[in-house]
Design an enzyme around this catalytic site. Structure first.
Site, PDB file in Angstrom:
ATOM      1  N   CYS A 144      43.341  58.680  87.179  1.00  0.00           N
ATOM      2  CA  CYS A 144      44.167  57.980  86.190  1.00  0.00           C
ATOM      3  C   CYS A 144      44.215  58.686  84.840  1.00  0.00           C
ATOM      4  CB  CYS A 144      43.702  56.532  86.019  1.00  0.00           C
ATOM      5  SG  CYS A 144      42.015  56.354  85.490  1.00  0.00           S
TER       6      CYS A 144
ATOM      7  N   ASP B 238      41.730  59.217  82.574  1.00  0.00           N
ATOM      8  CA  ASP B 238      40.849  58.735  81.515  1.00  0.00           C
ATOM      9  C   ASP B 238      39.705  59.719  81.260  1.00  0.00           C
ATOM     10  OD1 ASP B 238      42.408  56.541  81.554  1.00  0.00           O
ATOM     11  OD2 ASP B 238      40.865  55.119  82.158  1.00  0.00           O
TER      12      ASP B 238
ATOM     13  N   CYS C 237      42.174  53.271  79.407  1.00  0.00           N
ATOM     14  CA  CYS C 237      42.775  51.937  79.338  1.00  0.00           C
ATOM     15  C   CYS C 237      41.792  50.951  78.696  1.00  0.00           C
ATOM     16  CB  CYS C 237      43.142  51.469  80.731  1.00  0.00           C
ATOM     17  SG  CYS C 237      41.714  51.240  81.790  1.00  0.00           S
TER      18      CYS C 237
ATOM     19  N   CYS D 251      36.676  51.749  86.342  1.00  0.00           N
ATOM     20  CA  CYS D 251      36.382  51.905  84.918  1.00  0.00           C
ATOM     21  C   CYS D 251      34.893  51.692  84.657  1.00  0.00           C
ATOM     22  CB  CYS D 251      37.190  50.913  84.087  1.00  0.00           C
ATOM     23  SG  CYS D 251      38.960  51.150  84.208  1.00  0.00           S
TER      24      CYS D 251
END
Lengths: 175, 186
Positions: free
Chosen positions: A80, A82, A107, A150
């Site tokens: 993603c 990150d 995010c 995450c």
């Protein structure tokens, strides 16, 4: 509820200002937060704990990575895009994490996960800190399954930071 | 959302086959005539879109839309080609991580640019970062073309992972406002 969280992207600026609105926080969950007394509007897209860590992330910043007693963990989520940097400053004699900073480009859930992780590890010994599992973070923040990665990123980050510190100070690390 | 996109990708016709005028050979291609594709997409949607044609199937219209988006955006196109031609799913955490591990310096470079961006306060400076990033992405997209032409899937996967990070940065740059904290949305 988290559908709204994920859809936030498309909501744009208006959603963002909602996020910045004062949020009541239960004292037990996040003791260090001094809550704003203004009541929360009825609308609430995030889990309160995520909003809190997202709007008031703890321990944002950097430590000098060249210091002997600073360990840096830099991890990424290539699926993603990150990036998370987590740094710990360790007392060489006691093996206790005395200071911790993070920077996350990602995010809201990634920011909240790393912020919560810094709160968890501060004051803990390296051995205890290295035992922290992502599930603990995911549970506390009520992350939905699509955002579990995450919290895994935060676990990877603290492990990488501890590893970096230990490789710097092999001789003095406590058992 | 992602799951829906993935599901679309597995539909029986490839995204290339849905635009026969643009891809005459009906097989995959990294190079895309974007203007031609856009024209064909609009022509097809004119026939399929529920607003235009009450009898049409709305799932066909959204399938077309997904195919168009996949082809239009270099990152999605690269991911699609790798998935269908080499069986590499870069949207999968595990797979993408294994590939990213081959380039440990990449994260440093990405963090570096993000921190630069974070420290800026003028729109002018941000434009410089945006331009540099665009150039970086252009170079990667060109190199991807070479890798795909040689069917060098490992190299292409490596470049696509890198493109993933810079695409995130590109979005962050576009959403930049003075004093606003950076957040990546995906």
């Amino acid at each position: 509820m988290f559908r709204t969280l994920l859809a936030r992207n498309s909501l744009g600026a208006s959603a963002r200002s909602v996020l910045r609105a004062p949020v009541p926080v239960t004292g037990a969950a996040v003791p260090r937060f001094v809550g704003n007394p203004v009541a929360q509007p009825a609308r609430r897209a995030y889990h309160p704990k995520v909003i809190d860590h997202y709007t008031n992330p703890r321990n944002v910043g950097s430590l000098d990575k060249n210091l002997e007693n600073v360990g840096t963990g830099l991890v990424g989520a290539p699926a993603c895009g990150d990036v998370m940097k987590l740094q710990i400053q360790v007392n060489d004699d006691t093996g206790v994490i005395e200071n911790v900073k993070f920077k996350t480009f990602g995010c809201g859930s990634a920011i909240a996960s790393s912020s919560y992780m810094t709160e968890l590890v501060r004051g803990k010994t390296l051995d205890v800190a290295s035992q922290i599992k992502n599930t603990e973070i995911a549970k506390e923040l009520s992350l939905p399954p699509v955002k579990l990665h995450c919290s895994m990123l935060a676990e990877d980050a603290i492990k990488a930071a501890i590893k970096d510190y230990r490789s710097k100070r092999k001789s003095t690390v406590l058992k | 959302m992602l799951r829906i996109v993935c599901k679309r990708l597995y539909s029986s016709r490839s995204v290339f086959q849905q635009f026969p005028r643009t891809f005459r050979s009906r097989i995959w291609s990294w190079n895309v005539d974007l203007r031609g594709l856009r024209k064909e997409y609009r022509d097809l949607q004119a026939l399929e879109h529920p607003d235009m044609n009450a009898n049409s199937d709305s799932s066909r219209s959204s399938e077309l839309n997904h195919a168009y988006q996949t082809l239009k955006q270099p990152l999605l196109r690269a991911q699609y080609i790798l998935e269908t031609q080499a069986g590499l799913d870069l949207r999968n955490e595990q797979t993408s991580r294994e590939i990213a591990q081959q380039d440990p310096e990449l994260l440093m470079r990405v963090l570096d640019v993000h921190e630069q961006l974070e420290s800026l306060s003028s729109e002018q400076d941000v434009k410089v970062i945006a331009r540099e990033n665009r150039e970086r992405m252009n170079v990667i997209e060109q190199t991807l073309g070479e890798a795909f032409a040689q069917h060098d899937w490992d190299r292409a996967a490596q470049l696509t992972v890198e493109l993933r990070y810079w695409t995130s940065l590109d979005r962050a740059v576009k959403e930049w406002e003075p004093g606003k904290r950076l957040e990546l949305n995906h």
